[in-house]
Design a protein around this motif. Structure first.
Motif, PDB file in Angstrom:
ATOM      1  N   GLU A  14      21.756 -54.887   3.055  1.00  0.00           N
ATOM      2  CA  GLU A  14      22.382 -56.096   2.533  1.00  0.00           C
ATOM      3  C   GLU A  14      23.557 -55.755   1.640  1.00  0.00           C
ATOM      4  OE1 GLU A  14      19.640 -58.447   0.229  1.00  0.00           O
ATOM      5  OE2 GLU A  14      18.503 -56.679  -0.249  1.00  0.00           O
ATOM      6  N   SER A  16      22.016 -58.248  -3.353  1.00  0.00           N
ATOM      7  CA  SER A  16      20.776 -59.010  -3.366  1.00  0.00           C
ATOM      8  C   SER A  16      20.747 -60.015  -4.510  1.00  0.00           C
ATOM      9  CB  SER A  16      19.577 -58.074  -3.499  1.00  0.00           C
ATOM     10  OG  SER A  16      18.389 -58.822  -3.651  1.00  0.00           O
ATOM     11  N   ILE A  31      18.201 -61.237  -5.704  1.00  0.00           N
ATOM     12  CA  ILE A  31      17.054 -60.876  -6.533  1.00  0.00           C
ATOM     13  C   ILE A  31      17.451 -59.889  -7.618  1.00  0.00           C
ATOM     14  CG2 ILE A  31      14.781 -59.758  -6.448  1.00  0.00           C
ATOM     15  CD1 ILE A  31      14.560 -61.103  -3.613  1.00  0.00           C
ATOM     16  N   ARG A  40      11.008 -57.369   2.855  1.00  0.00           N
ATOM     17  CA  ARG A  40      11.880 -57.349   1.677  1.00  0.00           C
ATOM     18  C   ARG A  40      13.204 -58.021   2.000  1.00  0.00           C
ATOM     19  NH1 ARG A  40      16.192 -55.460   1.090  1.00  0.00           N
ATOM     20  NH2 ARG A  40      16.001 -54.097   2.881  1.00  0.00           N
ATOM     21  N   GLN A  41      13.764 -57.710   3.167  1.00  0.00           N
ATOM     22  CA  GLN A  41      15.029 -58.331   3.545  1.00  0.00           C
ATOM     23  C   GLN A  41      14.859 -59.823   3.787  1.00  0.00           C
ATOM     24  OE1 GLN A  41      18.130 -56.724   3.623  1.00  0.00           O
ATOM     25  NE2 GLN A  41      18.659 -58.896   3.542  1.00  0.00           N
ATOM     26  N   SER A  73      14.701 -61.482   0.424  1.00  0.00           N
ATOM     27  CA  SER A  73      16.009 -61.492  -0.219  1.00  0.00           C
ATOM     28  C   SER A  73      16.898 -62.565   0.403  1.00  0.00           C
ATOM     29  CB  SER A  73      16.662 -60.115  -0.098  1.00  0.00           C
ATOM     30  OG  SER A  73      17.899 -60.109  -0.755  1.00  0.00           O
TER      31      SER A  73
END
Length: 169
Positions: free
Chosen positions: A83, A86, A88, A143-144, A147
């Motif tokens: 990415e 992020s 996050i 996780r992706q 995000s």
């Protein structure tokens, strides 16, 4: 898309990588180190299916399809599988532009491709659960996914905040 190093560079006799430029992305490492072994074009779709079988230790049609979704998404041309920035990791703000010094937010592919890939990978959880690389990929794709979802949630929360809509916020 096809990768063809031999036709473009017929005098190449070896390879080298600057590992930090491709983040921590095992699929890139595997393909990059394998390229000098190929005489002709590499059909990336076929290669990814064989890669999934090698990586997870067992053949899985669901994993094959998952990797094809990832090829349409985070691995499509113009991306590098990681990415840009992020949400996050960004400092809390209404108008977040990026979380690091080099890249802004934005998802340069359909986030649905990641959701579809994760769903397909999870279909074979019972068969592939003993594979450390499979478990790594499940966590990494999730996780992706989270995000990407975080960007959508932040956008909605910021809009509600600007409108002073407490209920929506």
């Amino acid at each position: 898309q096809y990768v063809n190093a031999v036709k473009k560079n017929p005098n190449v006799c070896g390879s080298g990588l600057f590992m930090e430029s491709i983040e921590q992305n095992p699929v890139y490492y595997d393909l990059a180190f394998e390229m000098p072994l190929h005489k002709d074009e590499v059909n990336i779709e076929e290669w990814l299916c064989r890669y999934a079988d090698r990586r997870y230790g067992k053949p899985s049609e669901n994993a094959h399809q998952a990797w094809l979704h990832l090829l349409e998404g985070p691995y499509r041309p113009g991306t590098n599988g990681t990415e840009r920035s992020s949400i996050i990791a960004a400092r809390p703000a209404v108008n977040v532009k990026k979380s690091g010094p080099n890249a802004g937010l934005g998802i340069p592919y359909s986030p649905l491709s990641v959701v579809q890939a994760e769903g397909l990978l999870l279909k074979d959880a019972a068969r592939l659960e003993d594979s450390d690389p499979y478990r790594f990929d499940i966590v990494d794709v999730q996780r992706q996914l989270m995000s990407n979802l975080g960007q959508a949630i932040h956008k909605q929360a910021a809009e509600a905040f600007r409108k002073k809509d407490k209920e929506a916020f």
